[in-house]
Structure formats: structure tokens, C-alpha cells
Scaffold this motif. Structure first.
Motif, PDB file in Angstrom:
ATOM      1  N   PRO A   1      37.042 117.463  13.492  1.00  0.00           N
ATOM      2  CA  PRO A   1      36.482 117.246  14.766  1.00  0.00           C
ATOM      3  C   PRO A   1      37.183 117.986  15.955  1.00  0.00           C
ATOM      4  O   PRO A   1      36.549 118.166  16.829  1.00  0.00           O
ATOM      5  N   ARG A   2      38.404 118.069  15.955  1.00  0.00           N
ATOM      6  CA  ARG A   2      39.285 118.753  16.919  1.00  0.00           C
ATOM      7  C   ARG A   2      39.409 120.078  17.161  1.00  0.00           C
ATOM      8  O   ARG A   2      40.154 120.883  17.200  1.00  0.00           O
ATOM      9  N   THR A   3      38.029 120.507  17.565  1.00  0.00           N
ATOM     10  CA  THR A   3      37.836 121.935  17.649  1.00  0.00           C
ATOM     11  C   THR A   3      37.302 122.194  18.939  1.00  0.00           C
ATOM     12  O   THR A   3      36.562 121.388  19.860  1.00  0.00           O
ATOM     13  N   SER A   4      37.262 123.686  19.417  1.00  0.00           N
ATOM     14  CA  SER A   4      36.860 124.025  20.752  1.00  0.00           C
ATOM     15  C   SER A   4      35.699 125.198  20.508  1.00  0.00           C
ATOM     16  O   SER A   4      35.256 125.591  21.672  1.00  0.00           O
ATOM     17  N   SER A   5      35.352 125.092  19.276  1.00  0.00           N
ATOM     18  CA  SER A   5      34.136 126.136  19.069  1.00  0.00           C
ATOM     19  C   SER A   5      32.898 125.574  18.999  1.00  0.00           C
ATOM     20  O   SER A   5      32.542 124.546  18.631  1.00  0.00           O
ATOM     21  N   VAL A   6      31.776 126.389  19.568  1.00  0.00           N
ATOM     22  CA  VAL A   6      30.367 125.798  19.347  1.00  0.00           C
ATOM     23  C   VAL A   6      29.804 126.772  18.553  1.00  0.00           C
ATOM     24  O   VAL A   6      28.407 126.430  18.548  1.00  0.00           O
TER      25      VAL A   6
ATOM     26  N   SER B   1      39.738 129.306  15.512  1.00  0.00           N
ATOM     27  CA  SER B   1      40.615 128.557  14.304  1.00  0.00           C
ATOM     28  C   SER B   1      39.722 127.725  13.484  1.00  0.00           C
ATOM     29  O   SER B   1      39.833 127.366  12.309  1.00  0.00           O
ATOM     30  N   HIS B   2      38.711 126.775  14.375  1.00  0.00           N
ATOM     31  CA  HIS B   2      37.868 125.802  13.617  1.00  0.00           C
ATOM     32  C   HIS B   2      36.515 126.112  14.098  1.00  0.00           C
ATOM     33  O   HIS B   2      36.142 126.170  15.309  1.00  0.00           O
ATOM     34  N   SER B   3      35.675 125.992  13.252  1.00  0.00           N
ATOM     35  CA  SER B   3      33.917 125.994  13.670  1.00  0.00           C
ATOM     36  C   SER B   3      33.629 124.716  14.361  1.00  0.00           C
ATOM     37  O   SER B   3      34.424 123.801  14.379  1.00  0.00           O
ATOM     38  N   ALA B   4      32.343 124.893  14.714  1.00  0.00           N
ATOM     39  CA  ALA B   4      31.955 123.583  15.455  1.00  0.00           C
ATOM     40  C   ALA B   4      31.755 122.572  14.573  1.00  0.00           C
ATOM     41  O   ALA B   4      31.854 122.551  13.361  1.00  0.00           O
ATOM     42  N   ILE B   5      31.620 121.292  14.790  1.00  0.00           N
ATOM     43  CA  ILE B   5      31.564 120.058  14.267  1.00  0.00           C
ATOM     44  C   ILE B   5      30.279 120.029  13.405  1.00  0.00           C
ATOM     45  O   ILE B   5      29.293 119.934  14.279  1.00  0.00           O
ATOM     46  N   VAL B   6      30.192 120.014  12.180  1.00  0.00           N
ATOM     47  CA  VAL B   6      28.958 119.529  11.591  1.00  0.00           C
ATOM     48  C   VAL B   6      28.949 118.581  10.376  1.00  0.00           C
ATOM     49  O   VAL B   6      30.257 118.415   9.746  1.00  0.00           O
ATOM     50  N   PRO B   7      27.894 118.111   9.939  1.00  0.00           N
ATOM     51  CA  PRO B   7      28.172 117.417   8.536  1.00  0.00           C
ATOM     52  C   PRO B   7      28.495 117.956   7.443  1.00  0.00           C
ATOM     53  O   PRO B   7      28.347 119.391   7.206  1.00  0.00           O
TER      54      PRO B   7
ATOM     55  N   THR C   1      44.484 120.241  24.830  1.00  0.00           N
ATOM     56  CA  THR C   1      43.789 120.815  23.699  1.00  0.00           C
ATOM     57  C   THR C   1      42.749 119.755  23.452  1.00  0.00           C
ATOM     58  O   THR C   1      42.562 118.667  23.953  1.00  0.00           O
ATOM     59  N   PRO C   2      41.782 120.216  22.634  1.00  0.00           N
ATOM     60  CA  PRO C   2      40.504 119.345  22.304  1.00  0.00           C
ATOM     61  C   PRO C   2      41.262 117.782  21.866  1.00  0.00           C
ATOM     62  O   PRO C   2      40.742 117.047  21.966  1.00  0.00           O
ATOM     63  N   ALA C   3      42.366 118.107  21.051  1.00  0.00           N
ATOM     64  CA  ALA C   3      42.802 117.218  20.697  1.00  0.00           C
ATOM     65  C   ALA C   3      43.413 116.031  21.605  1.00  0.00           C
ATOM     66  O   ALA C   3      43.476 114.667  21.301  1.00  0.00           O
ATOM     67  N   THR C   4      43.948 116.515  22.552  1.00  0.00           N
ATOM     68  CA  THR C   4      44.740 115.630  23.393  1.00  0.00           C
ATOM     69  C   THR C   4      44.091 115.275  24.844  1.00  0.00           C
ATOM     70  O   THR C   4      44.727 114.425  25.292  1.00  0.00           O
ATOM     71  N   ARG C   5      42.922 115.723  25.021  1.00  0.00           N
ATOM     72  CA  ARG C   5      42.369 115.373  26.356  1.00  0.00           C
ATOM     73  C   ARG C   5      41.899 114.223  26.409  1.00  0.00           C
ATOM     74  O   ARG C   5      41.980 113.383  27.532  1.00  0.00           O
TER      75      ARG C   5
END
Length: 720
Positions: A328-333, A376-382, A522-526
Motif C-alpha cells: 500500500p505505501r506507493t506513490s504510483s497510480v 518502485s511500487h505499482s498502484a494498489i490493487v487486489p 513519503t506515502p508511508a510517513t504523511r
């Protein structure tokens, strides 16, 4: 071949890895079987030394001891959260287990399987390298914990040394935040705070975020409302259909001067009009992009009551650890192009029983699969694993993520937009009346979340048709101040460093700002930052709106290190960390900048005038009297464990324990209100008791002395 030791970031993840490797044998602190040992950390097991660990003189804060920058940074077992002076026993024990496993003669390879990000890298590295090893260390880099992915990941590992830039960025972030935080928090507290209490928290990400809220508060305060006027008219076609139009000159429909419109109104009396122009356009509406963490937090906190960004992250993290969603800690869409066939399978699994299944078509579109938009990480998907049972919170987050994926493969929504221009016939006006209509033609992806579009239907007219003006009126309006920030809008500013954050749709510029690392945190710390601002008392939340507190305002207005409030300054630091990850900047250069900045800032604060930003007044606890003791007539007050008679020293035994077993059996605890009512009336109505079968009920309760001893018991009465 010797054994392979895998270190996971958390127990739940090590269980996922052990399941994938079909290891059943669990020992104290690890799993073992089939050629593997899987052990775990609990997040950070080690933390940086406190200042006083380097030097005894630092155990009390004195101005002359700062700036304090250690010659080298050292790590220790993390502190016990309840007693910061002692190491955490659980962490110490687990470190010993990991160390003994690393030293085992039959282990020849170590794999760090911590999360694939800056923090995960330093969690694994700090443990492995502080314990010390000469064995080969590899890195397992995964985006989800499903069995298929774990097995695939173990076949495609990297040498941990290849991830040195990620480790450098993680360490740089950690050391920089320690240096700025320790030095400036201490010096600011000594300089600007009177009285003992919590320190004045100063942080690299904390302050610019506070300033964003402060600026919006100020904007609202300084806003001067202005009046403006609009002229609306109603027209009737020859076949008796009515429609509305707004008077427009050029592109302006809001008029500051009332007189302008009054003059036009005078000229409109007894006039007719003509259809001057008509345009009908078909427009497409694409679904919103897949979620990154900030957008997911924004969506959920905006849609449901009682959610904070921090809670969204916790729930998403739990879904990830349960293997139901990707990291989940990603910034990509967008998704990596290599995930095409996997996504097709996931989509098929998720949509088996949907009523509109026949409208879903899998396509390989650049809007969804695009390597250039993945950092580094793709968007969040199931994942392909369908959850059988989720909590209500998990259900809400999972459904949002699932729906967002399905929407991408539904037809694009289409609507028809009509614009009619109506011109007055016999008078020469600068402007004309504009009417807009909208009709949804294809619902498409809007079906997934039942998004309702409002249709505004205009009558069928042709250019040059004559219409009658049947009514007109001038309406007065007032300009509205900007809205308070919510977690959703604040996350948006943090993510893009204030660039282009008004659009709902992700623009290219926004995506580029995120991809180039120009952001706060970062997405993780905001989410953590927003929570911390509330916890330290700099901001407060009312419903969804965020406000600066008095303390927060004073800090912004008084604290002299203005760079720390600047979005660009923090954005540049974050960008440097991103560049370290990409090998474009060195850890040494970055830390040099931080150390110099800290030393200069400490000096500046020392030279400033003495002002008090925060005064802590120690309040003596006043014991509120809840009523008279039924035994001896003295006051009943609240204690730590119960509500009891203040005359207890002289032997009065009257007390209602907070952990009362009789009430606890019905899922209730006594409250102050309950006790007050009971002492006043001898009876209290208790609502929402739970029966053995789990049913809710209300009852009147009395608290009466037992016949055979000096203790009291509850007696229940039901309303006849």
C-alpha cells in the motif's frame, strides 16, 4: 547446500512466507523446514542512540551542549514504550534469536524479506549488519505476499549489496531527522517554553505541514467577501417548453456592479429573443486512476465519517499482510507493464458474479499499464486471493480498491453536452444568455459505485428559432472564502509540494512531481505526520476540517528557522533523498548539508530574543464531588480504580469499582454520569446492556448493601 535464513519485517509476513514454503514446524521465534528458516522482526528492533547514550552531559538539556552531532551514529535495542529508560524485552529476545540463527553452522545464506522500501531496507540492514555476518545476504523484493508471488520472488532475488543506494537513502533520512529533531526540539524547548511538560516538537516534515494549515487559516481570516450579481432569464419555445439562461458578456457571468444589470433589465421589458447558436458535443468521462496511498487516504477520509489518514494506512497494511492487496505505501497510480496477464486473472476472479459482468472487458491500456509512471511500487490493487471474512473497516477499504480496479475495464462513460446561446432581438446588448444541458448517454464505469450523474435537459431548438422571454430576475451572491483543509486536501499538497493540487484528476504535472520525488515526506510517513501534529497539539480537527491551534500559530509566527516551514526547502531535501536512491547524490553530501543547517539553526535560535511560545501551567487535580456517600454522607469522588467514599481512611467501605464484574458481564463499565444519577436518585437507568445471547436491552439498576456482609451488589429492575 546449507539452510537459507529469511528475515521478515513482521510475524504475520513470516507466516505468509512459511505457508508459501509449506513449513509447518514453528519454534520459539522462527519457522523451520524444507531447507528454510523463517524468522521475523517487529518493525524496527533497533533504534538510534539517544544523545545521552553518547555523552553523560547530554542527560540534562543545557543550551551550551548544542548543537550536538555525534561523530558516528550508533544503534541500540529499541526502548520499551512504557519506560523509555529500559530496552524493550521482546525486541531484545527476538534479536538474540535472530543472532543465534545467523550464526548457525548449517545456515549459509541470509535473505532480507522486509518491505521493499526505504524503511524496510534499513529495518533489515540495521539488524543484519549490526549483528554482523560474513554469509551471503540477498534481498527478496515483493509487492504482495500471496504464495505464488513468494515462490516467484525467491527465484528472482538480488544481492543485498545492489540495494546500497536504497539503504543510503534510508539511513540519510533517519540520521537527518534525528539530527534536526534532537537539536532543534531541545533548543526550541529551552528557549521558548516555560514550565515542565511535553517538549516543543520541531521536525523536518512536521513544520512545513503545519504551515500549510496555518496559511489556509490565515487566508480564510483575511478573506473579504465581495458581492456580485447574476441575471437569469426564463424563455419559452414555440411548442411551450421552458428553459433557463444566464446573462454572459465575453466569459463573465458575475457582475460586480448592480447598475449594469439593472440597465439591461430595463431594456428587456416586452422583448423577444432568437436562438443565436447551438452546440451539441459528445464527451467522454474516464474513470479516476488507480489508487496510490495518498489518493486512497483522501478518498476514504472524505467518503466515511471517523476515518483519519493514519487509520486508512493501518487498515490497508493489515489487508496487505493478510495477502488481499498489493503493497500500500506507493506513490504510483499505474501498474507495471509486466503485470498485464496477472491483472487479467485478478479481474476475472473479482468479477465472476457481478450483474454487469458482460460489460467488463480486459484491455492493455497505457492509462493502466505504464512503466514510466511507476516508481518502485505499482498502484494498489487486489490480489487473486478473495477475502472470505473482513472487518467493517477492512471491507470499506478493500471494496474501494477492488471497485477502482474494475472501473478501469468498464466502458468509458459518455454524455452529451448542449450549449444554447439566446440573443435578444430588438436591443443591442453586449452579451447574450447561455444555457447548458447535460445528458448521460453511457453509464459505463459509473455503475460500479452507482455514481449518479444529474441530467439537465434542454428543449429541442434550432438556430434562428424565435423564443419568448417570460421572466427575468437579478440574483445577488457573495464570494465564498477558501475552504479549510481536510486530510484529503492536505495530503494532496504534501504529495505535490503545493504544485497543482486543485485538480481532482491526476494531471501529468502532478504525476511528474510525485515521480521526481518532489514532495513532503513519503506515502508511508504523511499520515503519521498529520497524526503527530494533532498529538503534539499544533492542529485540531473538527469533523473533517483541520485548524491550527493557538500553540501551532504561535510557533509558526515566532520560530525563527523559516526554511523549516518552507514547502520548497523540505521538497528539495526529499528530492535529495530520492536522488540518493537513484545514485545521483551521495549520502555524505546530504548529511553535510543537514549538519551545517542544524548548526546554523541552533546558533540563530540562541541569538534570538527570549519569547515564550508555550507556557505550561501545572494544574492540581481537583476531585469533583459526584454525590453523597449512602453510608456516611461524605463526598463520593473518582479514583483511579473506582468511584468511592472520600472518607475511606476512616474505614468507609463504599465503592463502585470501574472493573465491576457484574456490569462487565453485560459489556458495561460504570461512568461518572451513572454514579451521579445513582447517588442522587437511588436508581439509575442503564442503556445498552448486552444479554448472554448478545441482545441489547435497557434496565433500571440499584446498588444495595448485602444483608450478610458490608459489601454492595447490583439489583436490576425492569420497567413494568
Amino acid at each position: 547446500m546449507g539452510l537459507v535464513l529469511i528475515l521478515a519485517e513482521k510475524p504475520s509476513v513470516s507466516k505468509n512466507i512459511a505457508d508459501a514454503l509449506k513449513i509447518k514446524n514453528r519454534q520459539d521465534g522462527y519457522f523451520e523446514g524444507n531447507g528454510y528458516i523463517v524468522t521475523w522482526a517487529f518493525g524496527h528492533l533497533l533504534q538510534l542512540y539517544d544523545a545521552k547514550d553518547y555523552d553523560d552531559n547530554m542527560s540534562t538539556w543545557k543550551m551550551e551542549n548544542f548543537p550536538f552531532i555525534p561523530p558516528m551514529f550508533k544503534y541500540k535495542v529499541k526502548s520499551d514504550p512504557k519506560n523509555r529508560e529500559k530496552p524493550d524485552r521482546g525486541a531484545g529476545k527476538q534479536l538474540k534469536i535472530i543472532q543465534s540463527l545467523m550464526k548457525r553452522r548449517d545456515v549459509d545464506t541470509i535473505i532480507s524479506a522486509c518491505d521493499y522500501d526505504r524503511e524496510g531496507q534499513i529495518i533489515g540492514d540495521s539488524i543484519i549488519y549490526n549483528l554482523g555476518t560474513d554469509k551471503d545476504v540477498y534481498r527478496l523484493l515483493l509487492n504482495e505476499w500471496t504464495p505464488a508471488e513468494v515462490m516467484k520472488g525467491l527465484e528472482n532475488m538480488k544481492l543485498n549489496s545492489e540495494l546500497r543506494p536504497l539503504q543510503d537513502a534510508g539511513v540519510s533520512r533517519q540520521w537527518a531527522d534525528w539530527t534536526i529533531g534532537i537539536n532543534l526540539t531541545s533548543v526550541a524547548t529551552l528557549k521558548y517554553q516555560k514550565g515542565k511538560g511535553k517538549a516543543l516538537n520541531i521536525g523536518r516534515v512536521l513544520l512545513p505541514t503545519l504551515k500549510v494549515i496555518y496559511d489556509r487559516d490565515k487566508e480564510i481570516e483575511n478573506f473579504v467577501p465581495e458581492n456580485y450579481f447574476k441575471l437569469q432569464a426564463t424563455f419559452k419555445t414555440k411548442d411551450e417548453h421552458e428553459y433557463e439562461g444566464t446573462y454572459v458578456e465575453g466569459k463573465e457571468e458575475k457582475f460586480k456592479r448592480k447598475e449594469t444589470l439593472e440597465a439591461i433589465q430595463q431594456a428587456l421589458i416586452d422583448q423577444s429573443a432568437i436562438i443565436h447558436n447551438k452546440q451539441v458535443q459528445k464527451k467522454k468521462e474516464y474513470p479516476p486512476y488507480l489508487f496510490n496511498l495518498s489518493n486512497l487516504q483522501g478518498y476514504i477520509t472524505n467518503k466515511y465519517k471517523g476515518w483519519t489518514s493514519d487509520k486508512v494506512l493501518k487498515v490497508a497494511q493489515s489487508l496487505y499482510e493478510k495477502k488481499f492487496i498489493t503493497y500500500p505505501r506507493t506513490s504510483s497510480v499505474a501498474l507495471e507493464e509486466s503485470l498485464v496477464s496477472k491483472t487479467a486473472k485478478v479481474l476475472e476472479t473479482l468479477t465472476e458474479d457481478l450483474p454487469y459482468k458482460n460489460e467488463i472487458k480486459f484491455v492493455k491500456s497505457k492509462r493502466i499499464f505504464d512503466n514510466s509512471k511507476v516508481e518502485s511500487h505499482s498502484a494498489i490493487v487486489p490480489t487473486y486471493l478473495k477475502p472470505k471474512k473482513l472487518t467493517i473497516d477492512e471491507e470499506q477499504v478493500y471494496t474501494a480498491i477492488k471497485n477502482r480496479l474494475i472501473m478501469q475495464f468498464m466502458p468509458v462513460a459518455e454524455y452529451e453536452e448542449t450549449r444554447i446561446e439566446t440573443k435578444m432581438k430588438n436591443i443591442d446588448l453586449k452579451g447574450l444568455f447561455v444555457s447548458k444541458g447535460k445528458v448521460q448517454l453511457v453509464e459505463g464505469w459509473k455503475k460500479v459505485e452507482k455514481v449518479q450523474s444529474k441530467d439537465t435537459i434542454l428543449p429541442l431548438v434550432q438556430i434562428n428559432d424565435h423564443v419568448d422571454l417570460i421572466h427575468h430576475e437579478m440574483t445577488s451572491h457573495v464570494t465564498k472564502p477558501p475552504k479549510q483543509h481536510t486530510e484529503r486536501t492536505l495530503l494532496r499538497v504534501m504529495e505535490t509540494c503545493g504544485k497543482n493540487y486543485d485538480s481532482n484528476e491526476e494531471s501529468e504535472e502532478t504525476i511528474n512531481a510525485i515521480l521526481s520525488g518532489f514532495s513532503i515526506g513519503t506515502p508511508a510517513t504523511r499520515a503519521e505526520t498529520i497524526k503527530k501534529l494533532k498529538d503534539v497539539g499544533y492542529i485540531t480537527a473538527e469533523n473533517k476540517n483541520l485548524f491550527c491551534t493557538q500553540l501551532g500559530r504561535k510557533l509558526v509566527e515566532t520560530f525563527p528557522i523559516k526554511d523549516l516551514f518552507d514547502l520548497e526547502f523540505t521538497g528539495r531535501l526529499e528530492k535529495s533523498l530520492f536522488d540518493i536512491e537513484k545514485r545521483r547524490f551521495s549520502k555524505e553530501e546530504f548529511l553535510q548539508v543537514i549538519f551545517e543547517f542544524t548548526a546554523k539553526s541552533v546558533q540563530k535560535i540562541k541569538n534570538e530574543q527570549d519569547i515564550t511560545i508555550n507556557e505550561i501551567v501545572t494544574q492540581h487535580k481537583t476531585n469533583e464531588v459526584l454525590g453523597k456517600c449512602p453510608v456516611c454522607g461524605h463526598a463520593v469522588i473518582e479514583g483511579q480504580k473506582g468511584f468511592g467514599c472520600s472518607n475511606w481512611k476512616s474505614g468507609c467501605k463504599f465503592v463502585i469499582w470501574k472493573s465491576d464484574k457484574y456490569l462487565a458481564a453485560m459489556k458495561k463499565k460504570p461512568t461518572k454520569t451513572m454514579v451521579k444519577s445513582l447517588l442522587k436518585n437511588g436508581v439509575v437507568t442503564v442503556k445498552g446492556l448486552t444479554s448472554k445471547k448478545g441482545n441489547k436491552f435497557d434496565a433500571n439498576m440499584r446498588y444495595e448493601k448485602n444483608d450478610d456482609n458490608e459489601y454492595y451488589s447490583w439489583r436490576m429492575e425492569f420497567n413494568k
